[in-house]
Scaffold this active site. Structure first.
Site, PDB file in Angstrom:
ATOM      1  N   HIS A 143     -20.014  -9.594 -13.050  1.00  0.00           N
ATOM      2  CA  HIS A 143     -20.395 -10.314 -12.050  1.00  0.00           C
ATOM      3  C   HIS A 143     -22.153  -9.596 -11.482  1.00  0.00           C
ATOM      4  CE1 HIS A 143     -18.950  -7.428  -9.168  1.00  0.00           C
ATOM      5  NE2 HIS A 143     -17.865  -7.672  -9.980  1.00  0.00           N
ATOM      6  N   ASP A 144     -22.855 -10.187 -11.333  1.00  0.00           N
ATOM      7  CA  ASP A 144     -24.074  -9.864 -10.639  1.00  0.00           C
ATOM      8  C   ASP A 144     -24.921  -8.596 -11.501  1.00  0.00           C
ATOM      9  OD1 ASP A 144     -23.648 -10.755  -7.686  1.00  0.00           O
ATOM     10  OD2 ASP A 144     -21.747  -9.654  -7.848  1.00  0.00           O
ATOM     11  N   GLY A 165     -19.636  -4.604 -13.063  1.00  0.00           N
ATOM     12  CA  GLY A 165     -20.561  -5.433 -11.929  1.00  0.00           C
ATOM     13  C   GLY A 165     -21.733  -4.686 -11.638  1.00  0.00           C
TER      14      GLY A 165
END
Length: 256
Positions: free
Chosen positions: A119-120, A137
């Protein structure tokens, strides 16, 4: 162009010439641009926007929820640009509200089998990820970086432009632009000279970067003194300014 066994939500938006292979699943909210091909058994879900002329191979999983216990189903996203190659079993998770809310991949990237973008993550342009690279992440990877097979990257690490990692590298800290690193835990091994030659950097620029590398990693200077010396060198070699700017933004500290 669409195999009859593919499952595509009526709420997905596909350009007219998108091709979708057998048993692929494309869920509501997905947008796919012209000339992109989706391989057999690929799964694309969530708020995922994919640009033009991408090749996504079989069993890729894109847009799934983040592997983050804090995630509560917020409407976060994945954005993928144009001209990317995404090979078998690549996994790309959408963002979280604790960061940008989007996992973003730029243009013309080459992403080999079993790579994971958590994520991200923010991926630039013209990068290469060899087989089984794993990004935690919030990792940022700048343009033209190359990561060797099974490179592991700690969360929040920033990887600079034109850098290079060897096979089996573990990166717990930021990797400055132009620098080659390898090992578990990673150690610096000079400037990515061959890559810079291929991208037509001048002999003067490469020599200036080598000098900057020696100042940062081989001179024995403390960080403050090394940065002062790099500041002086940047007057003759503008590329050194890129290293200085990178270090000034580093939150985890650079590999040293």
């Amino acid at each position: 162009m669409i195999h009859p066994t593919a499952i595509i939500s009526p709420q997905a938006a596909l350009a007219r010439d998108v091709s979708v292979g057998p048993y692929a699943i494309i869920e509501a909210g997905v947008e796919i641009g012209e000339g992109t091909s989706i391989g057999p058994h690929a799964v694309i879900e969530g708020r995922t926007r994919i640009g033009r002329n991408n090749r996504i191979f079989q069993f890729a999983a894109i847009g799934g929820p983040p592997q983050d216990k804090k995630y509560r189903g917020e409407p976060t996203e994945v954005e993928i640009g144009d001209g990317n190659t995404i090979r078998e079993y690549v996994t790309i998770n959408r963002g979280t509200t604790q960061d940008a809310g989007v996992t973003r991949i730029g243009n013309d990237n080459w992403i080999m089998a079993y790579v994971h973008f958590a994520h991200d993550c923010q991926i630039g342009n013209h990068t290469i990820f060899a087989n089984a690279c794993q990004l935690a992440g919030h990792v940022h990877v700048d343009d033209w970086a190359i990561l060797g097979a099974t490179t592991l990257v700690h969360q929040f690490v920033h990887i600079g432009a034109h850098s290079f990692t060897g096979m089996g590298t573990y990166l717990p800290q930021d990797l400055p632009p132009y620098v080659t690193a390898a090992g578990n835990t990673a150690r610096p091994y000079g400037i990515n000279s061959e890559g810079l030659k291929r991208r037509e950097f001048s002999t003067q620029a490469i020599s200036g970067l080598k000098r900057a590398y020696r100042t940062l990693y081989r001179s024995g200077l403390g960080m403050e003194d090394a940065l002062r010396e790099l500041q002086a060198q940047s007057r003759d070699c503008p590329e050194v300014r890129t290293i200085l700017d990178f270090i000034s933004r580093s939150s985890r500290g650079i590999l040293r």
